[in-house]
Design a protein around this motif. Sequence first.
Motif, PDB file in Angstrom:
ATOM      1  N   UNK A   1       0.860  -1.176   0.000  1.00 54.73           N
ATOM      2  CA  UNK A   1       0.000   0.000   0.000  1.00 54.73           C
ATOM      3  C   UNK A   1       0.898   1.228   0.000  1.00 54.73           C
ATOM      4  N   UNK A   2       0.714   2.092  -1.002  1.00 55.81           N
ATOM      5  CA  UNK A   2       1.531   3.288  -1.105  1.00 55.81           C
ATOM      6  C   UNK A   2       1.159   4.335  -0.071  1.00 55.81           C
ATOM      7  N   UNK A   3       1.972   5.343   0.058  1.00 48.95           N
ATOM      8  CA  UNK A   3       1.730   6.406   1.036  1.00 48.95           C
ATOM      9  C   UNK A   3       0.454   7.182   0.735  1.00 48.95           C
ATOM     10  N   UNK A   4      -0.030   7.101  -0.523  1.00 51.22           N
ATOM     11  CA  UNK A   4      -1.283   7.751  -0.893  1.00 51.22           C
ATOM     12  C   UNK A   4      -2.485   6.811  -0.785  1.00 51.22           C
ATOM     13  N   UNK A   5      -2.265   5.573  -0.334  1.00 46.03           N
ATOM     14  CA  UNK A   5      -3.338   4.602  -0.152  1.00 46.03           C
ATOM     15  C   UNK A   5      -3.585   3.693  -1.332  1.00 46.03           C
ATOM     16  N   UNK A   6      -2.917   3.901  -2.461  1.00 45.69           N
ATOM     17  CA  UNK A   6      -3.133   3.031  -3.613  1.00 45.69           C
ATOM     18  C   UNK A   6      -2.406   1.705  -3.429  1.00 45.69           C
ATOM     19  N   UNK A   7      -2.970   0.665  -4.016  1.00 42.67           N
ATOM     20  CA  UNK A   7      -2.346  -0.653  -3.912  1.00 42.67           C
ATOM     21  C   UNK A   7      -2.638  -1.496  -5.144  1.00 42.67           C
ATOM     22  N   UNK A   8      -1.852  -2.534  -5.306  1.00 36.20           N
ATOM     23  CA  UNK A   8      -2.032  -3.517  -6.369  1.00 36.20           C
ATOM     24  C   UNK A   8      -1.826  -4.894  -5.762  1.00 36.20           C
ATOM     25  N   UNK A   9      -2.321  -5.887  -6.468  1.00 42.25           N
ATOM     26  CA  UNK A   9      -2.164  -7.248  -5.988  1.00 42.25           C
ATOM     27  C   UNK A   9      -2.770  -8.235  -6.948  1.00 42.25           C
ATOM     28  N   UNK A  10      -3.170  -9.373  -6.401  1.00 42.84           N
ATOM     29  CA  UNK A  10      -3.805 -10.404  -7.206  1.00 42.84           C
ATOM     30  C   UNK A  10      -4.880 -11.088  -6.389  1.00 42.84           C
ATOM     31  N   UNK A  11      -5.907 -11.537  -7.100  1.00 45.29           N
ATOM     32  CA  UNK A  11      -7.033 -12.214  -6.462  1.00 45.29           C
ATOM     33  C   UNK A  11      -7.066 -13.648  -6.971  1.00 45.29           C
ATOM     34  N   UNK A  12      -7.193 -14.571  -6.054  1.00 42.00           N
ATOM     35  CA  UNK A  12      -7.260 -15.998  -6.374  1.00 42.00           C
ATOM     36  C   UNK A  12      -8.662 -16.469  -6.000  1.00 42.00           C
ATOM     37  N   UNK A  13      -9.578 -16.440  -6.959  1.00 42.60           N
ATOM     38  CA  UNK A  13     -10.945 -16.821  -6.645  1.00 42.60           C
ATOM     39  C   UNK A  13     -11.084 -18.337  -6.504  1.00 42.60           C
TER      40      UNK A  13
END
Length: 111
Positions: free
Chosen positions: A20-32
């Motif tokens: 999570x960046x200092x501005x609140x943005x994030x990336x990731x992956x979802x495993x349904x």
Amino acid sequence: CNLTGWWENDLGSKMRVFKVGSDGTFAGEYHTAVSNTKKPIQPSPLTGSQHLDEDGQCTFGFTVNWKKFSDSTAVFVGQCFRGDDGKEVLHTSWLLREKVGSEPEDWKATR
């Protein structure tokens, strides 16, 4: 609440937030763990943003693009809670948009 790391829901789906960046943005992956497609399920990219509240019970939202195995996109919104035992729990709601063949079929495209 720090969303970085692995989260699992009660159906066995898992989400991994890389950072999570200092501005609140994030990336990731979802495993349904659930899908209507006949193609093999694969991890799917997610991007999102969260409020970085001082009380730790932040709200957040993210989008999952199921492009690797489906023609659908999902959006999730939620809030992180910290229980009396100190454990962080996420509560979310979601919408899933599936591709349909024509505008008259639009009524059945969103769950």
